[in-house]
Design a protein around this motif. Sequence first.
Motif, mmCIF file in Angstrom:
data_model
loop_
_atom_site.group_PDB
_atom_site.id
_atom_site.type_symbol
_atom_site.label_atom_id
_atom_site.label_comp_id
_atom_site.label_asym_id
_atom_site.label_seq_id
_atom_site.Cartn_x
_atom_site.Cartn_y
_atom_site.Cartn_z
ATOM 1 N N GLY A 92 38.980 35.629 32.835
ATOM 2 C CA GLY A 92 38.790 35.241 34.223
ATOM 3 C C GLY A 92 37.646 35.936 34.925
ATOM 4 O O GLY A 92 37.770 36.313 36.088
ATOM 5 N N ILE A 93 36.509 36.086 34.244
ATOM 6 C CA ILE A 93 35.386 36.850 34.780
ATOM 7 C C ILE A 93 34.138 35.980 34.883
ATOM 8 O O ILE A 93 33.893 35.111 34.059
ATOM 9 N N ASN A 94 33.346 36.253 35.906
ATOM 10 C CA ASN A 94 32.019 35.652 36.029
ATOM 11 C C ASN A 94 30.968 36.747 35.833
ATOM 12 O O ASN A 94 31.188 37.900 36.232
ATOM 13 N N GLU A 95 29.847 36.380 35.253
ATOM 14 C CA GLU A 95 28.808 37.366 34.956
ATOM 15 C C GLU A 95 28.361 38.158 36.189
ATOM 16 O O GLU A 95 28.033 39.347 36.094
ATOM 17 N N LEU A 96 28.346 37.514 37.352
ATOM 18 C CA LEU A 96 27.889 38.174 38.576
ATOM 19 C C LEU A 96 28.751 39.376 38.935
ATOM 20 O O LEU A 96 28.284 40.326 39.571
ATOM 21 N N TRP A 97 30.021 39.334 38.533
ATOM 22 C CA TRP A 97 30.937 40.416 38.896
ATOM 23 C C TRP A 97 30.740 41.662 38.050
ATOM 24 O O TRP A 97 31.263 42.722 38.378
ATOM 25 N N ILE A 109 32.465 29.808 27.254
ATOM 26 C CA ILE A 109 32.236 28.678 28.135
ATOM 27 C C ILE A 109 33.126 28.849 29.375
ATOM 28 O O ILE A 109 34.138 29.550 29.343
ATOM 29 N N ALA A 110 32.736 28.211 30.456
ATOM 30 C CA ALA A 110 33.575 28.226 31.661
ATOM 31 C C ALA A 110 34.799 27.358 31.413
ATOM 32 O O ALA A 110 34.683 26.243 30.902
ATOM 33 N N TYR A 111 35.965 27.880 31.749
ATOM 34 C CA TYR A 111 37.188 27.110 31.531
ATOM 35 C C TYR A 111 37.948 26.835 32.829
ATOM 36 O O TYR A 111 38.892 26.049 32.857
ATOM 37 N N ALA A 112 37.533 27.493 33.931
ATOM 38 C CA ALA A 112 38.174 27.270 35.232
ATOM 39 C C ALA A 112 37.217 27.785 36.294
ATOM 40 O O ALA A 112 36.082 28.195 35.999
ATOM 41 N N SER A 113 37.644 27.759 37.543
ATOM 42 C CA SER A 113 36.823 28.280 38.627
ATOM 43 C C SER A 113 37.647 29.227 39.490
ATOM 44 O O SER A 113 38.885 29.177 39.485
ATOM 45 N N SER A 114 36.945 30.082 40.199
ATOM 46 C CA SER A 114 37.588 31.043 41.095
ATOM 47 C C SER A 114 37.027 30.854 42.498
ATOM 48 O O SER A 114 35.806 30.837 42.690
ATOM 49 N N THR A 115 37.923 30.709 43.463
ATOM 50 C CA THR A 115 37.523 30.527 44.863
ATOM 51 C C THR A 115 38.084 31.686 45.679
ATOM 52 O O THR A 115 39.287 31.952 45.650
ATOM 53 N N ASP A 116 37.210 32.402 46.383
ATOM 54 C CA ASP A 116 37.629 33.489 47.264
ATOM 55 C C ASP A 116 37.618 33.012 48.704
ATOM 56 O O ASP A 116 36.689 32.316 49.139
ATOM 57 N N LEU A 117 38.644 33.408 49.447
ATOM 58 C CA LEU A 117 38.820 32.971 50.825
ATOM 59 C C LEU A 117 38.750 34.145 51.785
ATOM 60 O O LEU A 117 39.116 35.272 51.440
ATOM 61 N N LEU A 118 38.305 33.864 53.006
ATOM 62 C CA LEU A 118 38.444 34.803 54.109
ATOM 63 C C LEU A 118 39.766 34.488 54.799
ATOM 64 O O LEU A 118 40.004 33.349 55.219
ATOM 65 N N ASN A 209 33.214 32.444 48.501
ATOM 66 C CA ASN A 209 32.561 32.410 47.194
ATOM 67 C C ASN A 209 33.330 31.490 46.260
ATOM 68 O O ASN A 209 34.559 31.412 46.325
ATOM 69 N N GLN A 210 32.615 30.770 45.402
ATOM 70 C CA GLN A 210 33.257 29.944 44.385
ATOM 71 C C GLN A 210 32.387 29.962 43.132
ATOM 72 O O GLN A 210 31.204 29.616 43.193
ATOM 73 N N VAL A 211 32.963 30.409 42.036
ATOM 74 C CA VAL A 211 32.209 30.528 40.794
ATOM 75 C C VAL A 211 33.074 30.087 39.608
ATOM 76 O O VAL A 211 34.292 30.015 39.704
ATOM 77 N N GLU A 212 32.404 29.802 38.507
ATOM 78 C CA GLU A 212 33.114 29.516 37.262
ATOM 79 C C GLU A 212 33.632 30.815 36.663
ATOM 80 O O GLU A 212 33.025 31.878 36.840
ATOM 81 N N VAL A 213 34.751 30.749 35.971
ATOM 82 C CA VAL A 213 35.260 31.930 35.273
ATOM 83 C C VAL A 213 35.266 31.689 33.770
ATOM 84 O O VAL A 213 35.439 30.565 33.299
ATOM 85 N N LYS A 214 35.083 32.791 33.050
ATOM 86 C CA LYS A 214 34.929 32.755 31.602
ATOM 87 C C LYS A 214 35.678 33.926 30.983
ATOM 88 O O LYS A 214 36.195 34.794 31.677
ATOM 89 N N MET A 215 35.722 33.955 29.669
ATOM 90 C CA MET A 215 36.217 35.112 28.944
ATOM 91 C C MET A 215 35.037 36.049 28.681
ATOM 92 O O MET A 215 34.009 35.626 28.158
ATOM 93 N N ARG A 216 35.199 37.306 29.058
ATOM 94 C CA ARG A 216 34.162 38.312 28.793
ATOM 95 C C ARG A 216 34.495 39.002 27.483
ATOM 96 O O ARG A 216 35.565 39.599 27.330
ATOM 97 N N LEU A 217 33.598 38.907 26.533
ATOM 98 C CA LEU A 217 33.840 39.370 25.168
ATOM 99 C C LEU A 217 32.963 40.573 24.861
ATOM 100 O O LEU A 217 31.743 40.541 25.079
ATOM 101 N N HIS A 218 33.589 41.645 24.355
ATOM 102 C CA HIS A 218 32.818 42.830 23.995
ATOM 103 C C HIS A 218 31.883 42.501 22.830
ATOM 104 O O HIS A 218 32.257 41.753 21.917
ATOM 105 N N PRO A 219 30.652 43.040 22.836
ATOM 106 C CA PRO A 219 29.700 42.728 21.751
ATOM 107 C C PRO A 219 30.207 43.101 20.367
ATOM 108 O O PRO A 219 29.730 42.547 19.367
#
Length: 249
Positions: A92-97, A109-118, A209-219
């Motif tokens: 559930g991570i985006n590269e920007l984070w 690959i992106a498998y869902a999206s994350s929306t942050d609200l005020l 904010n609204q971004v795609e989320v992905k799996m972050r994989l260690h190298p």
Amino acid sequence: MKPYLSNILFSLALVSTLFHHAKVHGETIKVILLSEANPPYTIRQNGKFGGIHIDIFSRLSALTEHTFTMHAYTPPRAVKEFDLGRVDIEPGINELWRQSSPVKALYSIAYASSTDLLVFKKQNRLAFSTPADLTGKTIGVIRSYAYPKYEDAFSSGAIKRVDGLSEQHLLKLLQADRVKYIFIGAQSYYYHQKHHPQYREFEVGGVINQVEVKMRLHPNKAYLLPQLNDALGVMVRQGEIKAIYNKYQ
């Protein structure tokens, strides 16, 4: 070609692709969970974990033949454990984070999206459309989470940042008037509203904010990426990811 025959051939092709990309069958992969309250992504009841991420990795295990073991940490500790290579996947991570991370992680690959609200109480309602509208405000956010559009304002002090341990912690801070505004994920917010009537008095000021989320994989596990992508692709195309998210709305 008859529809049923086409479906059979498609399924066989998917299975073939998954096996083709597997380097090791039956490998154990360590996955991050957040130990602080983080429903519906992680739900802990009677010492057992459930929720969106558990369901996703349960299905991924069936598709890849790997075993995914869950390791629960606070958000800051989770980031550190990944950087040290002690865990393999952060879901559930985006590269920007994770731009400041010293680890050159790979992303699925992106498998869902994350929306942050005020979110705020009715009496603190404000007109909101840009970060400038929050100048001079104090905002409750998740500790160690990055909000790219707001980082300059946080750094300069134009917006004061108060760190919370989890989405549930932020809602409690808001309820107790410790902060007047919070940034919170939509999926978590509506889940808590459904299960906790005291939060239904809150209002949404808008999407921050609204971004795609992905799996972050260690190298260290880079060779798993093609297989992980294939399995996630199957789940997305067959509507399984959407069904898992809908289960917790």
